[in-house]
Design a protein around this motif. Structure first.
Motif, mmCIF file in Angstrom:
data_model
loop_
_atom_site.group_PDB
_atom_site.id
_atom_site.type_symbol
_atom_site.label_atom_id
_atom_site.label_comp_id
_atom_site.label_asym_id
_atom_site.label_seq_id
_atom_site.Cartn_x
_atom_site.Cartn_y
_atom_site.Cartn_z
ATOM 1 N N GLN A 227 0.954 -1.125 -0.089
ATOM 2 C CA GLN A 227 0.053 0.007 0.042
ATOM 3 C C GLN A 227 0.766 1.201 -0.106
ATOM 4 O O GLN A 227 2.030 1.143 0.312
ATOM 5 N N ARG B 134 -1.518 8.348 -0.402
ATOM 6 C CA ARG B 134 -2.010 9.326 -1.348
ATOM 7 C C ARG B 134 -0.945 10.164 -1.415
ATOM 8 O O ARG B 134 -0.299 10.926 -0.817
ATOM 9 N N CYS C 181 -4.097 3.852 0.064
ATOM 10 C CA CYS C 181 -4.639 2.905 -0.943
ATOM 11 C C CYS C 181 -3.509 2.464 -1.733
ATOM 12 O O CYS C 181 -2.316 2.631 -1.549
ATOM 13 N N CYS D 9 -4.607 8.369 -5.017
ATOM 14 C CA CYS D 9 -5.457 7.854 -4.130
ATOM 15 C C CYS D 9 -6.896 8.527 -4.643
ATOM 16 O O CYS D 9 -7.864 8.050 -4.627
#
Length: 318
Positions: free
Chosen positions: A42, A45, A55, A153
């Motif tokens: 992950q 952003r 994200c 993101c």
């Protein structure tokens, strides 16, 4: 055949082009084949906002040649509409001699459209503005976007992305008369231009710009800089290099911010179209005769700094 481009286009002509863009479509006309990314870590952003929700920036659907619901619907209506730029020299620009759109993103858009539809005459390139890219998709004005759109993101909340097809960074352009030697000197306490809806806006907010002037298309920033209305412009590094090649009165300063990637955007419910696009991108990169690298060598590589011409720096290894 390479056509003569508008590399020496005067300011007045640039202003006219920018004005024309506002009329034509809301202000804009941004080795082996790769495998689909799975199980990627992950990331936070990438728009410069602190404490943002994480994200997965590299997750996408596996490549496929199967026509699902979305692709069948596009074929049934008879045309694939691709949102593109018409103001970014070497990426998506309208040739003033022929009126045709051309550039690195345009080559990719046509390759995707032809592969999906089986007929280049069924591919429509529709100009969209930077800020209007997501709305053009969600409003069903276009079927996909090939317009230097950053995979981050914020955008992933609105659209689905293909695998990435180009590495980018944020760079700053200044007039050649500017004494700024690096990005910080060019931005801190200055009036800086950026395209509305671009990553540059978020970066500038944290870099200490005195004023951020937002425009519909990044070419409008070049015109404002020519007129002395802004001190600098921030945009993707490849677009910055293209502007410097287009206008010899501006230069790119040292330093960059926010390494990211760009991808092809589609509606989130068009999963089978995303899979088809991923397959086309894989095939396009693998085609050494007329694919990704040939387009890179034609449109982008000649205008890069000597120490940054290696195509391996720009193909995202996923």
């Amino acid at each position: 055949m390479r056509r003569r481009t508008a590399g020496t286009r005067p300011a007045a002509a640039l202003a006219l082009l920018a004005a024309g863009a506002a009329v034509l479509g809301g202000g804009g006309p941004s080795g082996a084949a790769p495998a689909a990314a799975t199980g990627a870590p992950q990331a936070v952003r990438s728009t410069g906002q602190e404490q943002a929700e994480p994200c997965d920036l590299t997750s996408t659907v596996p490549p496929s040649t199967v026509d699902g619901t979305a692709v069948k619907a596009i074929k049934a209506k008879g045309t694939l509409i691709v949102g593109v730029d018409q103001n970014s020299y070497r990426w998506g620009a309208r040739n003033p001699n022929t009126g045709e759109l051309e550039g690195f993103d345009i080559d990719l858009a046509r390759a995707i459209g032809t592969a999906v539809m089986g007929d280049p005459s069924k591919v429509v390139l529709k100009p969209v503005s930077t800020a209007g890219r997501a709305d053009a998709l969600t409003g069903n004005q276009v079927d996909l976007i090939v317009r230097t759109m950053t995979i981050n993101c914020a955008n992933l909340k609105k659209v689905a992305f293909s695998r990435s097809y180009f590495n980018i960074k944020q760079r700053v352009l200044v007039p050649r008369s500017s004494t700024a030697k690096n990005l910080d000197e060019a931005v801190n306490g200055r009036t800086v231009c950026a395209a509305d809806g671009s990553v540059a806006k978020d970066v500038l907010e944290k870099k200490g710009a005195k004023q951020i002037v937002l425009v519909t298309n990044q070419l409008d920033c070049l015109v404002r800089m020519q007129l002395g209305k802004v001190d600098a412009t921030m945009t993707d590094d490849e677009l910055a290099v293209g502007q410097a090649a287009q206008d010899q009165t501006v230069k790119v300063v040292d330093g960059f911010e926010q390494p990211e990637t760009i991808g092809v955007a589609m509606r989130q419910n068009s999963t089978d179209l995303t899979a088809r696009v991923n397959q086309v991108i894989s095939d396009y990169y693998a085609d050494k005769d007329k694919g990704w690298q040939k387009s890179f060598e034609k449109w982008v590589q000649p205008y890069l700094p000597e120490n940054s011409k290696d195509p391996g720096l720009y193909w995202p290894a996923r």
